[in-house]
Design a protein around this motif. Structure first.
Motif, mmCIF file in Angstrom:
data_model
loop_
_atom_site.group_PDB
_atom_site.id
_atom_site.type_symbol
_atom_site.label_atom_id
_atom_site.label_comp_id
_atom_site.label_asym_id
_atom_site.label_seq_id
_atom_site.Cartn_x
_atom_site.Cartn_y
_atom_site.Cartn_z
ATOM 1 N N ARG A 39 31.573 39.889 47.280
ATOM 2 C CA ARG A 39 32.731 40.567 47.947
ATOM 3 C C ARG A 39 33.280 40.527 46.963
ATOM 4 O O ARG A 39 34.996 40.789 47.556
ATOM 5 N N GLY A 40 33.253 40.463 46.162
ATOM 6 C CA GLY A 40 34.075 40.840 44.711
ATOM 7 C C GLY A 40 35.748 39.885 44.577
ATOM 8 O O GLY A 40 36.410 39.720 43.865
ATOM 9 N N LEU A 45 39.106 32.480 42.920
ATOM 10 C CA LEU A 45 39.048 32.546 44.554
ATOM 11 C C LEU A 45 38.214 32.429 45.252
ATOM 12 O O LEU A 45 39.327 31.439 46.134
ATOM 13 N N LEU A 46 37.866 32.176 44.780
ATOM 14 C CA LEU A 46 36.430 30.845 45.426
ATOM 15 C C LEU A 46 37.219 29.668 45.503
ATOM 16 O O LEU A 46 36.528 28.996 46.636
ATOM 17 N N ALA A 47 37.238 28.857 44.795
ATOM 18 C CA ALA A 47 37.862 27.415 44.785
ATOM 19 C C ALA A 47 39.355 27.343 45.265
ATOM 20 O O ALA A 47 39.676 26.710 45.608
ATOM 21 N N ALA A 48 39.828 28.523 45.378
ATOM 22 C CA ALA A 48 40.846 28.589 46.162
ATOM 23 C C ALA A 48 41.253 28.601 48.177
ATOM 24 O O ALA A 48 41.431 27.558 48.373
ATOM 25 N N ALA A 49 40.610 28.966 48.378
ATOM 26 C CA ALA A 49 40.042 29.420 49.689
ATOM 27 C C ALA A 49 38.943 28.230 50.031
ATOM 28 O O ALA A 49 39.439 27.792 50.833
ATOM 29 N N ALA A 50 38.221 27.259 48.813
ATOM 30 C CA ALA A 50 37.567 26.381 49.343
ATOM 31 C C ALA A 50 38.024 24.858 48.903
ATOM 32 O O ALA A 50 38.431 23.663 49.183
ATOM 33 N N ASP A 65 42.640 34.394 36.192
ATOM 34 C CA ASP A 65 43.521 35.157 36.371
ATOM 35 C C ASP A 65 43.933 34.935 37.784
ATOM 36 O O ASP A 65 43.616 34.842 38.583
ATOM 37 N N PRO A 66 44.548 34.490 38.375
ATOM 38 C CA PRO A 66 45.452 34.027 40.048
ATOM 39 C C PRO A 66 45.657 35.444 40.620
ATOM 40 O O PRO A 66 45.352 35.374 41.657
ATOM 41 N N ASP A 67 45.984 36.428 39.357
ATOM 42 C CA ASP A 67 46.523 37.691 40.371
ATOM 43 C C ASP A 67 44.726 38.235 40.586
ATOM 44 O O ASP A 67 44.977 39.194 41.443
ATOM 45 N N ALA A 68 43.492 38.058 40.009
ATOM 46 C CA ALA A 68 42.628 39.388 40.316
ATOM 47 C C ALA A 68 42.391 38.993 41.557
ATOM 48 O O ALA A 68 41.747 38.566 42.121
ATOM 49 N N PRO A 69 42.228 40.797 42.229
ATOM 50 C CA PRO A 69 42.289 40.783 43.407
ATOM 51 C C PRO A 69 40.060 40.516 43.796
ATOM 52 O O PRO A 69 39.698 41.208 43.411
ATOM 53 N N ASP A 70 40.208 40.752 44.950
ATOM 54 C CA ASP A 70 39.167 40.755 45.483
ATOM 55 C C ASP A 70 38.792 42.070 46.458
ATOM 56 O O ASP A 70 39.310 42.897 46.577
#
Length: 204
Positions: A39-40, A45-50, A65-70
């Motif tokens: 899902r990009g 991002l996975l760490a943030a979501a969990a 990178d904290p701003d890397a988009p999916d």
């Protein structure tokens, strides 16, 4: 620089499970910090979501990178606004995220957190310097979203207090010319309406 496919998969798996030891090993052995799942989503991002704050700290220290988009334009930083995790916010701040980066709907973390009643997060991100009156694609600020979407309970009242204290404009209207105060009255959220009325009332 990209890592090996195997190491990248190991990193993504370790992050998803919150295994900080395995995350450190994968990064040390050359896994790519900006690897993507189907899902990009990056490891951060996975760490943030969990809400794996310890894992996020490792990734940030390594340069993630904290701003890397999916694929949908969500970023690790934007996810913190939706989850309302102050621990994750603090884990990502050293990476220098764009505090006012907007998602596909034009919403920043302040708006995302405010409309969900995440008062502690709103307090922390405003203290970090995020803009209080950003306007999203619906023409709404965090204050308007809080009143329109919120249920008027104490946590939303606290968000209103925080936004007002940070300089949110209580006179700003939506695209129909309706103020947050008028929305609060229409919804019967009398405590919120009182806060907004006091903010609008001229001071002696």
């Amino acid at each position: 620089m990209k890592g090996s496919g195997v190491r990248d998969e190991e990193l993504l798996t370790a992050v998803a499970s919150g295994d900080a030891v395995a995350v450190r090993e994968a990064v040390t052995e050359g896994a790519w910090l900006e690897a993507r799942d189907a899902r990009g989503r990056t490891p951060l991002l996975l760490a943030a979501a969990a809400d794996h704050a310890d894992v996020a700290q490792l990734l940030v220290s390594a340069g993630a990178d904290p701003d890397a988009p999916d694929h949908q334009g969500d970023t690790p930083w934007l996810v913190t606004g939706a989850t309302g995790s102050v621990a994750m916010l603090r884990a990502l701040l050293p990476a220098g995220p764009d505090l006012d980066h907007a998602n596909r709907d034009g919403a920043t973390v302040v708006i995302l957190a405010a409309e969900r009643g995440h008062a502690d997060y709103v307090r922390a991100v405003l203290e970090a310097g995020a803009a209080v009156d950003h306007i999203d694609d619906r023409g709404l600020t965090a204050l308007l979203e809080t009143v329109i979407v919120g249920d008027g309970s104490e946590r939303f009242q606290e968000v209103v207090r925080l936004l007002l204290a940070a300089g949110a404009d209580p006179r700003r209207t939506d695209r129909d010319g309706v103020t947050a105060f008028e929305h609060a009255v229409a919804k019967g959220h009398l405590e919120v309406a009182a806060l907004l009325r006091d903010a609008i009332r001229p001071r002696p």
